[in-house]
Design a protein around this motif. Structure first.
Motif, PDB file in Angstrom:
ATOM      1  N   GLN A   1      -7.989  -3.320  -1.516  1.00  0.00           N
ATOM      2  CA  GLN A   1      -9.400  -3.168  -1.186  1.00  0.00           C
ATOM      3  C   GLN A   1     -10.288  -3.791  -2.265  1.00  0.00           C
ATOM      4  O   GLN A   1     -11.231  -4.532  -1.959  1.00  0.00           O
TER       5      GLN A   1
ATOM      6  N   HIS B   1      -8.617  -1.350   7.971  1.00  0.00           N
ATOM      7  CA  HIS B   1      -8.228  -0.163   7.201  1.00  0.00           C
ATOM      8  C   HIS B   1      -8.421  -0.421   5.704  1.00  0.00           C
ATOM      9  O   HIS B   1      -9.001   0.403   4.992  1.00  0.00           O
TER      10      HIS B   1
ATOM     11  N   CYS C   1       0.831  -1.217   0.000  1.00  0.00           N
ATOM     12  CA  CYS C   1       0.000   0.000   0.000  1.00  0.00           C
ATOM     13  C   CYS C   1       0.856   1.254   0.000  1.00  0.00           C
ATOM     14  O   CYS C   1       0.525   2.247  -0.661  1.00  0.00           O
TER      15      CYS C   1
ATOM     16  N   SER D   1      -2.543  -0.841  16.790  1.00  0.00           N
ATOM     17  CA  SER D   1      -2.180  -1.167  15.408  1.00  0.00           C
ATOM     18  C   SER D   1      -2.089  -2.662  15.171  1.00  0.00           C
ATOM     19  O   SER D   1      -2.440  -3.159  14.099  1.00  0.00           O
TER      20      SER D   1
ATOM     21  N   THR E   1      -6.331  -4.785  12.610  1.00  0.00           N
ATOM     22  CA  THR E   1      -6.469  -3.356  12.315  1.00  0.00           C
ATOM     23  C   THR E   1      -6.124  -3.041  10.861  1.00  0.00           C
ATOM     24  O   THR E   1      -6.781  -2.207  10.223  1.00  0.00           O
ATOM     25  N   THR E   2      -5.129  -3.725  10.317  1.00  0.00           N
ATOM     26  CA  THR E   2      -4.752  -3.509   8.909  1.00  0.00           C
ATOM     27  C   THR E   2      -5.868  -3.933   7.969  1.00  0.00           C
ATOM     28  O   THR E   2      -6.202  -3.220   7.012  1.00  0.00           O
TER      29      THR E   2
ATOM     30  N   PRO F   1      -2.157   3.863  13.764  1.00  0.00           N
ATOM     31  CA  PRO F   1      -3.287   3.632  12.861  1.00  0.00           C
ATOM     32  C   PRO F   1      -4.038   4.929  12.586  1.00  0.00           C
ATOM     33  O   PRO F   1      -3.917   5.898  13.341  1.00  0.00           O
ATOM     34  N   ILE F   2      -4.824   4.951  11.528  1.00  0.00           N
ATOM     35  CA  ILE F   2      -5.664   6.110  11.246  1.00  0.00           C
ATOM     36  C   ILE F   2      -6.900   6.078  12.150  1.00  0.00           C
ATOM     37  O   ILE F   2      -7.388   7.110  12.593  1.00  0.00           O
TER      38      ILE F   2
ATOM     39  N   LYS G   1     -16.420   1.564  13.056  1.00  0.00           N
ATOM     40  CA  LYS G   1     -16.819   2.395  11.914  1.00  0.00           C
ATOM     41  C   LYS G   1     -18.122   1.857  11.332  1.00  0.00           C
ATOM     42  O   LYS G   1     -18.368   0.652  11.341  1.00  0.00           O
TER      43      LYS G   1
ATOM     44  N   VAL H   1      -8.906   2.839   3.713  1.00  0.00           N
ATOM     45  CA  VAL H   1      -8.048   3.770   4.442  1.00  0.00           C
ATOM     46  C   VAL H   1      -6.604   3.288   4.358  1.00  0.00           C
ATOM     47  O   VAL H   1      -6.309   2.138   4.698  1.00  0.00           O
ATOM     48  N   ASP H   2      -5.709   4.132   3.903  1.00  0.00           N
ATOM     49  CA  ASP H   2      -4.300   3.753   3.718  1.00  0.00           C
ATOM     50  C   ASP H   2      -3.671   3.339   5.060  1.00  0.00           C
ATOM     51  O   ASP H   2      -3.612   4.141   5.993  1.00  0.00           O
ATOM     52  N   PRO H   3      -3.164   2.095   5.172  1.00  0.00           N
ATOM     53  CA  PRO H   3      -2.567   1.629   6.430  1.00  0.00           C
ATOM     54  C   PRO H   3      -1.071   1.907   6.543  1.00  0.00           C
ATOM     55  O   PRO H   3      -0.423   1.416   7.469  1.00  0.00           O
TER      56      PRO H   3
END
Length: 465
Positions: free
Chosen positions: A145, A177, A136, A223, A173-174, A194-195, A200, A182-184
């Motif tokens: 994705q 994302h 990524c 993370s 978590t990765t 992490p973002i 969510k 969402v870019d990990p």
């Protein structure tokens, strides 16, 4: 521009383009478990009848390519399925690094109707989260994705449900994302941030998932300790007063959490590629022909393979058994040394010295992570109520052998409970009960093993058998 003949299809490649890149962008499933570094040797294909690594082969002419047989990785839930549709239902998804598991759940009866599983298609980009994060960073999150969403769409379509249902999802978590686009990349470099960690909620159509209403993810802790562990804690529940539960997810990345009613310590140990076969000479995933059980009877090897297929290689549980048995036979000594260069099971399937060394690194990482948390929390083994082993690895693991080789603590052998997928089951429980997960999050502290002197000392000490 060059032509690549793959079966009945013709693919096109620029001059000098990597064959692996051509195969990936054309959805040809060849695993690149090491992320294309040429280390794992698992992306071999036949190019004009000659064996080549697709991640190192540059296309400079027209070629014919024969791909290896592609099979789904063995995954077993061992949960009762009713098979009966009800009025109120939802989907629940566990996004494992290795496998995906999708359950249709009755909210009227709080029970699973049906489960389907398949291999996570992102394995073409690497076996573990770090190789995928690196992809990524160098490219974008969109590729990972889109290939994941396409597979989820296939799985949902297989259920043939006309009404738009919600989807509850857990994973590390990765994986979460990537699902939400969402870019990990920030989790791949210091300080590994992490973002997002919170739950969510997103409309399915915004992600590209068809036929569903909303996507709701469970929250993560850090993370490297994700919603899959939170779901696992939710499934097994809190221990008795003044007691602790130990949950170990032996997936591609080993996540460990030690928790009581008032506190929780968690960490992650980088051990997965070994158990996935990525850096084992004859290692392979748990697909047909993989040795998952090994023992001796009157000095004669007794072998069991997935789907009772012909021996093709060794998966994680088979590796644990083989090393445990060879240590007992003094073929491997306590330092991990093998006098013979290779121990052969068949002419083409064997265990070698490097495999043993790779296993020692992995088993010491897992065991040392467990003991680090136990010592930091100042907990005795007597205070631990149960040791839960989860993940695809758990369905066929020989706990006694795992303790004998120093992967798991011997003192907890009798307290060991295996759960094939605590992430999915805990997410099903959440979807049905909508119970408060904050009790598992509010006191959880992540321990960074890379900066922990206790772990460093234990890691060296626990290398031997």
């Amino acid at each position: 521009m060059h032509k690549i003949s793959v079966g009945n299809e013709i693919l096109f490649a620029d001059n000098g383009e990597l064959l692996s890149n051509v195969l990936i962008k054309n959805n040809k499933s060849v695993e690149h478990l090491c992320g294309g570094r040429g280390v794992c040797q698992k992306c071999k294909v036949l190019v004009n009848d000659k064996e080549e690594l697709s991640c190192k082969y540059l296309v400079t002419k027209d070629i014919t390519v024969l791909l290896p047989e592609n099979k789904n990785i063995f995954s077993q839930l061992c949960a009762e399925e009713t098979g009966v549709l009800t009025e109120n239902m939802c989907f629940v998804l566990d996004i494992g690094t290795t496998t995906l598991a999708l359950a249709l759940v009755s909210l009227d009866e709080n029970r699973i109707i049906k489960v389907v599983t398949c291999t996570n298609p992102q394995r073409v980009y690497g076996a573990d989260v770090m190789t995928r994060i690196d992809y990524c960073r160098k490219n974008s999150v969109k590729d990972l994705q889109s290939i994941l969403v396409a597979e989820i769409n296939k799985m949902v379509a297989d259920f043939n449900i006309s009404q738009k249902l919600n989807l509850y999802v857990a994973g590390n978590t990765t994986m979460l994302h990537i699902l939400f686009g969402v870019d990990p990349s920030s989790m791949g470099v210091v300080p590994y941030k992490p973002i997002f960690l919170e739950s969510k909620c997103e409309k399915a159509e915004n992600i590209g998932i068809k036929g569903l209403s909303e996507i709701i993810s469970l929250p993560s802790i850090s993370s490297f300790v994700g919603a899959d562990l939170v779901a696992g804690m939710n499934y097994i529940g809190m221990p008795s007063k003044d007691k602790y539960n130990l949950l170990i997810d032996l997936g591609t990345n080993a996540e460990v959490i030690l928790f009581s009613q008032n506190s929780a310590l968690c960490t992650a140990a980088a051990a997965g590629p070994c158990f996935e076969g990525a850096n084992i000479a004859c290692g392979m995933s748990a697909t047909d022909g993989a040795i998952y059980s090994f023992s001796f009877e009157d000095d004669i090897p007794q072998i069991k393979t997935i789907a009772k297929g012909n021996v093709k290689g060794i998966c994680g549980t088979g590796l644990v058994d083989m090393i445990a048995e060879l240590v007992k036979k003094d073929i491997i000594d306590e330092t991990g040394y093998m006098e013979c260069e290779e121990y052969h099971i068949t002419n083409s399937v064997f265990l070698n010295q490097n495999d043993v060394r790779q296993f020692q690194l992995a088993k010491s990482a897992v065991y040392s992570a467990i003991i680090t948390l136990v010592e930091m929390q100042n907990v005795s083994f007597e205070q631990i109520e149960n040791m839960y082993i989860s993940g695809g690895f758990s369905s066929k693991i020989n706990v006694e052998n795992a303790c004998d080789v120093g992967l798991l603590p011997k003192e907890l052998k009798e307290k060991c409970v295996t759960i094939n997928n605590s992430s999915l089951l805990g997410s099903v429980k959440f979807a049905c009960e909508q119970n408060d997960l904050s009790r598992y999050l509010e006191n959880a502290k992540y321990v960074d093993l890379s900066a922990n002197p206790t772990f460093e000392e234990l890691f060296v000490d626990n290398m031997e058998f």
